[in-house]
Enzyme design. Structure first.
Site: not given
Ligand code: PAF
Length: 280
Positions: A37, A61, A147, A149-150, A185
């Site tokens: 981050h 989510q 990022g 990674k996702d 992560s």
């Molecule tokens: O990648 C994340 O941490 C989350 O999916 C995000 C983009 C902040 C949305 O909640």
């Protein structure tokens, strides 16, 4: 750094900055911050006059109740890390602030939303799209940083930004890894010491697989990777996939003029880890 818990109070300070002509860079997070981050934030800070970071564990989510409950939360330690990268505004809203009423928006990302994470985590990307859209509307950044990674999340956010014509430049940033190769992560914190020792094998196996691109077909590479990962008894694989880097559709033949990426998602104990590595 100013911490804001309400949309109104965040908007006020950002509006003032915007009226002075300052550009706004934004990094949305769910907290439990790590070096990955911080890299996004350092870049955002370099490329913009002001840095806004959100810390919000977005309940809609999560398709797994335990994952939501166990998601690490520590705003105090997050705040200290944010100070170290020169964050200007931390936005840490409550669930009621973000969702005074349930948001029923439903997005269709077509084939991009149906594969890999989309197939294994029903509703996940819709929840991500809702919160990121809301955050973009609140912060109105010029640039927002995500990022790789996702990787699929990033592709979904790029598609949503285009679909809704949101005036935000979505900036992809490379995966940040631990010295032993494990992709950083927030979930890594939940691994036991034994699991943590095994976790770097994921990246090691992906690296070896990619080196075989001249001798294996995509199907063979997928099978080889699956077998190597399966040989580690603690890994419970959700998927191994080789896909193009735009619509993330499975690849049948190599084509080095197209970007291609090897993806994996697996459980290590109770923790679900994802990683990817570019082939071309
Ligand atoms: O990648 C994340 O941490 C989350 O999916 C995000 C983009 C902040 C949305 O909640």
């Amino acid at each position: 750094m100013k911490t804001k818990h309400t949309i109104q109070s965040l908007r006020e300070v950002i509006e003032e900055d915007r009226s002075k002509g300052f550009t706004i860079g934004f990094v949305p997070t769910m907290g439990a911050l790590h070096e990955g981050h911080l890299e996004l934030m350092r870049r955002a800070k370099r490329e913009n006059d002001r840095l806004v970071v959100s810390v919000f564990v977005n309940p809609i989510q999560f398709n797994n109740k335990e994952d939501l409950e166990k998601y690490p939360r520590d705003l105090e330690s997050d705040s200290e890390m944010l100070l170290s990268v020169g964050c200007d505004y931390l936005f840490a809203p409550s669930v009621a602030e973000m969702y005074p009423v349930p948001d029923q928006s439903s997005y269709d990302f077509g084939a991009l939303g149906d594969v890999m994470e989309g197939a294994f985590r029903a509703g996940h990307f819709n929840g991500v799209a809702i919160v990121v859209r809301k955050l973009f509307e609140i912060v109105e950044p010029q640039k927002a940083y995500f990022g790789e990674k996702d990787f699929q999340q990033l592709a979904i956010i790029q598609q949503m930004t285009m679909m809704l014509k949101l005036p935000v430049d979505v900036v992809p940033c490379p995966i940040v890894r631990e010295p032993d190769g494990l992709a950083m992560s927030s979930r890594n914190q939940r691994l036991t010491a034994e699991e943590r020792a095994l976790a770097p094998k994921i990246h090691q196996i992906l690296q070896k697989a990619v080196l075989l691109k001249n001798v294996l077909s995509p199907q063979e590479m997928r099978k080889w990777t699956f077998e190597q990962l399966s040989a580690i008894a603690s890994f419970k694989i959700d998927y191994v996939e080789i896909a193009d880097d735009k619509m993330l559709q499975p690849v049948q033949h190599w084509n080095d003029s197209e970007g291609m990426v090897l993806f994996v998602a697996l459980f290590l104990g109770k923790v679900r880890l994802i990683d990817n590595l570019r082939i071309f």
